[in-house]
Design an enzyme around this catalytic site. Structure first.
Site, PDB file in Angstrom:
ATOM      1  N   ALA A 188      20.758  11.991  11.469  1.00  0.00           N
ATOM      2  CA  ALA A 188      19.931  12.395  12.612  1.00  0.00           C
ATOM      3  C   ALA A 188      18.595  11.671  12.559  1.00  0.00           C
ATOM      4  O   ALA A 188      18.411  10.731  11.772  1.00  0.00           O
ATOM      5  CB  ALA A 188      19.737  13.911  12.621  1.00  0.00           C
ATOM      6  N   ASN A 189      17.664  12.105  13.396  1.00  0.00           N
ATOM      7  CA  ASN A 189      16.306  11.564  13.387  1.00  0.00           C
ATOM      8  C   ASN A 189      15.329  12.686  13.683  1.00  0.00           C
ATOM      9  O   ASN A 189      15.725  13.842  13.839  1.00  0.00           O
ATOM     10  CB  ASN A 189      16.177  10.419  14.400  1.00  0.00           C
ATOM     11  N   ARG A 190      14.043  12.345  13.808  1.00  0.00           N
ATOM     12  CA  ARG A 190      12.998  13.369  13.916  1.00  0.00           C
ATOM     13  C   ARG A 190      12.653  13.758  15.354  1.00  0.00           C
ATOM     14  O   ARG A 190      11.659  14.424  15.583  1.00  0.00           O
ATOM     15  CB  ARG A 190      11.730  12.882  13.209  1.00  0.00           C
ATOM     16  N   ALA A 193      16.816  10.183  21.513  1.00  0.00           N
ATOM     17  CA  ALA A 193      16.845   9.258  20.370  1.00  0.00           C
ATOM     18  C   ALA A 193      18.240   9.346  19.755  1.00  0.00           C
ATOM     19  O   ALA A 193      18.494  10.131  18.835  1.00  0.00           O
ATOM     20  CB  ALA A 193      15.776   9.647  19.355  1.00  0.00           C
TER      21      ALA A 193
END
Length: 406
Positions: free
Chosen positions: A213-215, A279
């Site tokens: 995943a990402n932030r 994102a």
């Protein structure tokens, strides 16, 4: 922007931790031309100062029912009658109970009971308090009495480990509700237009426990969906996993992975415009583990990665391409060069480029600095709140669609 020009709003600020949001709410109302007169309860002054409220509202702050200067002409009646809307934000369980029971023991309750103008309440309290039978009865009673409500929303509470329904609606949600009451016929420049917006991260499972995943928090994408809806657009928001409330007036489709997001976007077409803010994880594991991957003597497992579908390029070059396609370029270096290359490669009409280096605090933060890259060149926008970025983008979309006849 001046949708509430010269509208007179009496804002009752209740005594809850969410009282700090009244500062942003006042700013949003005044941006739209409203004249805001604040009334603070004793509890509200424990969370936010009358000096701050007064400075932002450019108005005297009222709080005392027995103020000798204000009450010489029955000031609480004058306050109640001189305004077009009584807005209670945050509306605590106590304020709701007092109005439902017709009890008056301070200026706020006196003003609410004496009001002839509509009353709009934005509740905020602990989820257990909101779910309590007494609060539910008061809520139903107030609705029957003609009081209108916005929220509460769901999410994390101020108390550690607490989550559920009870969060104060976001300031822009409250403003939209105010506009519905006071300016229902305000111009809606995107009325009749359909939009798809993607938001948040995607989670690409490695096994039942872990994922890539990402932030991304989803704040920017959700703000854009909200702003499009406020401008009259019919919006489908395809959201990855986030902890923020769904925007009001928007149909939200919740997904986990990039492939699910692409499928949801394709199902939402045709549309007049598509704004790709999410994102999306570029890769996923080739084979998802059926059980939790355990540590072994051979060290960390080797993960074989494969590319996820490129949602922006797929739609930008697809048969059902909307007339307007906008993407985001989240970069940590060579920001404008990468954004300009993406504009051509992905078939977009514009790219909003933003620097997501850790030191910038954009990922998960409340503010953003973007550059709008299109065939016309580069527009450098100043650093602003993500909600303001959203409204500025909507202004650009309105101008673009009007100029192109899209």
């Amino acid at each position: 922007m001046a949708s509430l020009k010269d509208k007179r709003i009496l804002l009752v600020v209740g005594g809850g931790i969410a009282a700090y949001k009244a500062l942003d709410l006042i700013r949003r109302l005044r941006e739209r031309g409203a004249k805001v007169t604040p009334v603070m309860t004793r509890g509200a002054a424990e969370f936010v100062t009358p000096l701050s409220i007064g400075a932002l509202s450019a108005s005297k702050v009222y709080s005392d029912l027995f103020d000798r200067e204000d009450e010489h002409d029955v000031g609480h009646i004058r306050l109640a009658r001189d305004h077009e809307l009584i807005l209670v934000a945050p509306a605590t369980a106590h304020l709701m109970a007092r109005l439902a029971g017709g009890l008056v023991d301070d200026l706020a309750s006196a003003v609410m009971l004496a009001a002839k103008a509509p009353i709009l309440m934005a509740p905020a309290m602990n989820p257990a308090m909101w779910a309590h039978a007494a609060t539910r009865r008061n809520h139903e009673c107030l609705i029957a009495d003609g009081v209108r409500f916005v929220g509460p929303g769901a999410g994390e509470m101020a108390e550690a480990g607490e989550a559920g329904v009870g969060r104060l609606a976001e300031p822009l949600e409250i403003v939209a509700a105010v506009e519905e009451v006071l300016a229902p016929n305000a111009p809606k420049p995107l009325a009749g237009r359909c939009f798809v917006v993607t938001s948040g991260p995607t989670h690409e499972p490695i096994d039942p426990v872990r994922y890539i995943a990402n932030r991304s928090s989803g704040q920017q994408g959700h703000a854009i969906a909200q702003a499009l809806a406020e401008a009259g657009g019919e919006v489908v928001l395809v959201s990855g996993p986030v902890v923020i409330p769904d925007p009001q007036g928007v149909r939200t489709v919740k997904v986990e992975t990039a492939r699910q997001m692409l499928k949801a976007v394709e199902e939402a077409l045709p549309a007049d415009g598509a704004i790709f803010v999410a994102a999306v994880a570029d890769w996923r594991v080739a084979t998802e583990g059926a059980s939790k991957t355990k540590k072994g003597a051979d060290g960390p497992p080797r993960l074989e990665l494969v590319e996820n579908p490129d949602i922006l390029a797929t739609i930008g070059h697809g048969e059902k391409r909307p007339k307007l396609v906008v993407g985001f370029a989240a970069e940590t270096n060579d920001l404008l060069a990468n954004a300009q290359a993406k504009l051509m490669r992905k078939g977009a009409d514009a790219i909003l480029a933003n620097d997501v280096s850790l030191e910038g605090g954009v990922m998960g933060g409340p503010r953003n600095t973007v550059h709008l890259v299109s065939e016309s060149g580069v527009e450098d926008w100043p650093t602003m709140a993500k909600a303001d970025v959203a409204r500025r983008l909507v202004d650009w979309i309105v101008a673009r669609m009007g100029a192109s006849g899209a």
